[in-house]
Motif scaffolding. Structure first.
Motif, PDB file in Angstrom:
ATOM      1  N   ASP A 153     -10.710 -10.052  -5.535  1.00 44.47           N
ATOM      2  CA  ASP A 153     -12.124  -9.852  -5.217  1.00 44.47           C
ATOM      3  C   ASP A 153     -12.502  -8.372  -5.194  1.00 44.47           C
ATOM      4  O   ASP A 153     -13.677  -8.033  -5.061  1.00 44.47           O
ATOM      5  N   GLN A 154     -11.517  -7.487  -5.285  1.00 46.27           N
ATOM      6  CA  GLN A 154     -11.813  -6.062  -5.178  1.00 46.27           C
ATOM      7  C   GLN A 154     -10.896  -5.275  -6.111  1.00 46.27           C
ATOM      8  O   GLN A 154      -9.790  -4.903  -5.750  1.00 46.27           O
ATOM      9  N   ARG A 155     -11.365  -5.084  -7.348  1.00 46.12           N
ATOM     10  CA  ARG A 155     -10.568  -4.281  -8.277  1.00 46.12           C
ATOM     11  C   ARG A 155     -10.461  -2.867  -7.759  1.00 46.12           C
ATOM     12  O   ARG A 155     -11.418  -2.294  -7.260  1.00 46.12           O
ATOM     13  N   GLY A 156      -9.279  -2.303  -7.861  1.00 52.89           N
ATOM     14  CA  GLY A 156      -9.118  -0.942  -7.370  1.00 52.89           C
ATOM     15  C   GLY A 156      -7.663  -0.526  -7.351  1.00 52.89           C
ATOM     16  O   GLY A 156      -6.820  -1.101  -8.064  1.00 52.89           O
ATOM     17  N   PHE A 157      -7.363   0.449  -6.507  1.00 56.40           N
ATOM     18  CA  PHE A 157      -6.040   1.058  -6.499  1.00 56.40           C
ATOM     19  C   PHE A 157      -5.576   1.294  -5.069  1.00 56.40           C
ATOM     20  O   PHE A 157      -6.386   1.492  -4.163  1.00 56.40           O
ATOM     21  N   ILE A 158      -4.252   1.282  -4.909  1.00 52.21           N
ATOM     22  CA  ILE A 158      -3.629   1.571  -3.625  1.00 52.21           C
ATOM     23  C   ILE A 158      -2.855   2.882  -3.760  1.00 52.21           C
ATOM     24  O   ILE A 158      -2.005   3.019  -4.649  1.00 52.21           O
ATOM     25  N   ASP A 198       4.037   9.175   4.716  1.00 48.55           N
ATOM     26  CA  ASP A 198       4.307   8.610   6.031  1.00 48.55           C
ATOM     27  C   ASP A 198       4.075   7.100   6.077  1.00 48.55           C
ATOM     28  O   ASP A 198       4.151   6.488   7.145  1.00 48.55           O
ATOM     29  N   GLY A 199       3.792   6.492   4.928  1.00 48.27           N
ATOM     30  CA  GLY A 199       3.619   5.041   4.869  1.00 48.27           C
ATOM     31  C   GLY A 199       2.177   4.580   4.930  1.00 48.27           C
ATOM     32  O   GLY A 199       1.907   3.401   4.675  1.00 48.27           O
ATOM     33  N   GLU A 200       1.238   5.448   5.277  1.00 46.49           N
ATOM     34  CA  GLU A 200      -0.171   5.057   5.295  1.00 46.49           C
ATOM     35  C   GLU A 200      -0.636   4.744   3.874  1.00 46.49           C
ATOM     36  O   GLU A 200      -0.091   5.249   2.896  1.00 46.49           O
ATOM     37  N   ARG A 201      -1.679   3.894   3.781  1.00 47.21           N
ATOM     38  CA  ARG A 201      -2.187   3.478   2.480  1.00 47.21           C
ATOM     39  C   ARG A 201      -3.693   3.665   2.419  1.00 47.21           C
ATOM     40  O   ARG A 201      -4.402   3.465   3.408  1.00 47.21           O
ATOM     41  N   THR A 259      -8.460  -0.268   6.284  1.00 45.87           N
ATOM     42  CA  THR A 259      -9.344  -1.379   5.912  1.00 45.87           C
ATOM     43  C   THR A 259     -10.498  -0.937   5.025  1.00 45.87           C
ATOM     44  O   THR A 259     -11.188  -1.777   4.444  1.00 45.87           O
ATOM     45  N   ARG A 260     -10.718   0.353   4.919  1.00 43.20           N
ATOM     46  CA  ARG A 260     -11.866   0.839   4.164  1.00 43.20           C
ATOM     47  C   ARG A 260     -11.538   0.959   2.676  1.00 43.20           C
ATOM     48  O   ARG A 260     -10.422   1.357   2.313  1.00 43.20           O
ATOM     49  N   VAL A 261     -12.500   0.634   1.839  1.00 41.27           N
ATOM     50  CA  VAL A 261     -12.359   0.796   0.394  1.00 41.27           C
ATOM     51  C   VAL A 261     -13.316   1.900  -0.044  1.00 41.27           C
ATOM     52  O   VAL A 261     -14.538   1.738   0.027  1.00 41.27           O
ATOM     53  N   TYR A 262     -12.774   3.023  -0.499  1.00 39.63           N
ATOM     54  CA  TYR A 262     -13.596   4.148  -0.953  1.00 39.63           C
ATOM     55  C   TYR A 262     -13.989   3.948  -2.411  1.00 39.63           C
ATOM     56  O   TYR A 262     -13.260   3.320  -3.188  1.00 39.63           O
ATOM     57  N   ASP A 263     -15.127   4.500  -2.785  1.00 36.62           N
ATOM     58  CA  ASP A 263     -15.513   4.473  -4.197  1.00 36.62           C
ATOM     59  C   ASP A 263     -14.529   5.284  -5.030  1.00 36.62           C
ATOM     60  O   ASP A 263     -14.175   4.890  -6.143  1.00 36.62           O
TER      61      ASP A 263
END
Length: 558
Positions: A321-326, A331-334, A229-233
């Protein structure tokens, strides 16, 4: 414990400083008061503690278990002393047991507040940080608090696990059932078949049978679940010199940073036996020591690490609402980040010999660490390569092995190796350099290397009964996982940046806005530790500019 005791005796005042009452008063704002009854645990091996504990009243006994399971006292903390080591800085499981000797009152400082303390109280923070590092060094010397690996010293999986733990700065013990009675006791206790070794006994009591690095890391708490759930800089992919520098500078300037690496911090530099041409270290420094300092420094400023965690995919976020990257893990974590720095470096190039993979890990090695040095002690070894990494490895191995054969496929090693290394190698009596030489065949069976064949410049075929081959023949970029991401690569697979990527705004930005590349993975970069560190520092300015433009372009909510 004699070696650990000698370390304690030599640097006791630095390892176990006693804070004055007025110094403790300055630190009270960072912690919470807590009382403990006699026998209460302040820290337990394998469990995450509440944080650094400054003892205000009473005494605390710090202990660990030896290989026979007996409890051994390390130190007793009294008023003014503080309990903790680097695990308390990162919020990872404790490597020691600590119990109240009598009624104890302590000031408990959690990891986040501890990092704030280290920065806000510079002088006191320096003393505390030095003590935390020295205590980890003592535990590394004894293996205290870490997992126990049971298996033969020359087993390829034993070497794999030892290297993984060593390069991540984590204490551990290795017990060989052919020489250690304690190993045989463990095998009998857990009813383990000798053919299924190695086994690993984790500090929490779990038994793993020949685990993967990821399974071992999770068992000992070296890596935990990533907060989806966290969005890092910024997410930094790769923990070599470039990635570590980016983490240090970005975190120190207030950006939230997550560093990901599939194996360990330090990259290829971390495997160097000695780096002598890095600014500020005239007597040289081991790659591991240099990278461990960077790792601790990054954590001090609040950078987070997920190691080992292999990134297999990169895509733009679809959240309006949140430009960024995945970033997707194996192991499937994002991981979600507003920007990405590619610092994944390169992977070791393999020798073009038919059966080389049969001996990797047991007889064929891609770095020369103390583990390999111990394994080939007083034996002859062959090393293939002619760059600086090869030269550093030759010098190190010459201090351990009976003889080192340096095979260079080119003409003169001085054409690709720093002169100081060339001069040193020429002065080593137990090193023989053969240029225009090439390994042609490996002999052995069941993963055991028995002999090496090579062809000399004159065409002569040489066969010698040598059991260890070291390969330093270059590397290829780790960029296969970028397929489909939109990041442009050159024909050799290196990441294009700046004008070459069609972007003139930043030398280090790729063809995808918000994704940057630094260090060895970047096309046209200078393959040096100092150059990687410089790019890691430089990219932070570009990150600030990009993040500021994204914030400005995002519409206000409400």
């Amino acid at each position: 414990m004699s070696e650990a005791q000698s370390i304690i005796e030599k640097r006791r005042e630095q390892m176990f400083p006693v804070l004055a009452p007025q110094e403790i008063d300055r630190l009270r704002r960072f912690g919470d008061l807590k009382s403990f009854n006699t026998g209460d645990a302040l820290a337990e091996i394998g469990k995450v503690s509440a944080g650094l504990a400054i003892i205000l009243d009473g005494k605390v006994d710090v202990t660990q278990h030896d290989t026979s399971g007996h409890r051994v006292r390390i130190v007793t903390h009294g008023p003014g002393s503080f309990l903790g080591e680097l695990a308390q800085l990162s919020g990872r499981p404790s490597l020691v047991d600590a119990r109240a000797h009598d009624e104890v009152e302590a000031l408990i400082i959690g990891p986040q507040k501890l990092r704030a303390l280290l920065i806000a109280e510079a002088e006191l923070g320096e003393r505390i940080m030095r003590a935390l590092i020295l205590r980890r060094v003592g535990l590394l010397e004894t293996g205290g608090g870490g997992p126990v690996i049971v298996g033969p010293a020359d087993n390829s999986d034993v070497l794999r696990l030892e290297n993984f733990l060593g390069r991540n700065g984590h204490p551990h013990l290795r017990l060989d059932p052919t020489t250690d009675a304690e190993a045989r006791v463990l095998i009998e206790r857990f009813h383990v078949n000798g053919d299924t070794l190695p086994i690993v006994l984790c500090p929490g009591g779990q038994l793993l049978q020949n685990p993967s690095e990821v399974a071992l890391a999770r068992c000992i708490g070296l890596v935990g679940p990533i907060d989806a759930t966290r969005v890092y800089d910024v997410a930094v992919v790769g923990a070599g010199p470039a990635g570590m520098a980016a983490a240090v500078y970005a975190a120190s300037e207030g950006l939230s940073v997550l560093v990901l690496d599939c194996r360990s911090f330090g990259g290829q530099a971390g495997a160097s036996s000695r780096i002598e041409n890095y600014l500020g270290f005239p007597t040289g420094i081991t790659g591991m020591a240099l990278m461990a300092r960077a790792y601790n420094q990054a954590q001090k400023f609040g950078a987070e690490f997920a190691i080992p965690a292999q990134v297999v995919g990169l895509e733009s976020s679809n959240n309006p609402d949140q430009r960024g990257f995945i970033l997707t893990m194996k192991d499937g974590e994002r991981v979600t980040a507003r920007s990405v720095v590619l610092a994944g470096g390169v992977r070791y190039r393999h020798l073009d010999v038919a059966n080389v993979d049969e001996f990797e890990g047991s007889g064929v090695h891609y770095w020369a660490s103390p583990v390999e040095g111990r394994l080939c002690s007083k034996q002859e070894v062959v090393l293939v390569g002619a760059g600086n990494s090869a030269g550093q490895a030759v010098v190190y191995l010459a201090s351990r092995a009976a003889k080192v054969w340096l095979l260079a496929r080119g003409g003169d090693i001085s054409a690709s190796m720093s002169q100081y290394l060339v001069d040193r190698i020429r002065g080593l009596a137990n090193v023989e350099v053969q240029t225009q030489a090439e390994v042609t065949r490996l002999e052995g069976r069941d993963g055991v290397l028995d002999a090496i064949h090579w062809r000399t410049a004159t065409g002569e075929d040489v066969r010698r009964e040598i059991h260890h081959l070291f390969l330093f023949i270059g590397a290829d970029p780790e960029t296969d996982w970028l397929s489909g991401s939109g990041v442009c690569l050159d024909p050799k697979g290196f990441v294009l940046t700046g004008a070459a990527a069609g972007d003139g705004s930043s030398l280090l930005e790729t063809s995808v806005a918000g994704v940057f590349a630094i260090g060895d993975i970047r096309a046209g970069s200078i393959k040096r530790v100092a150059a990687g560190v410089g790019e890691g520092a430089q990219v932070v300015a570009a990150l600030h500019a990009y993040l500021a433009s994204v914030n400005h372009a995002r519409p206000a909510i409400g």
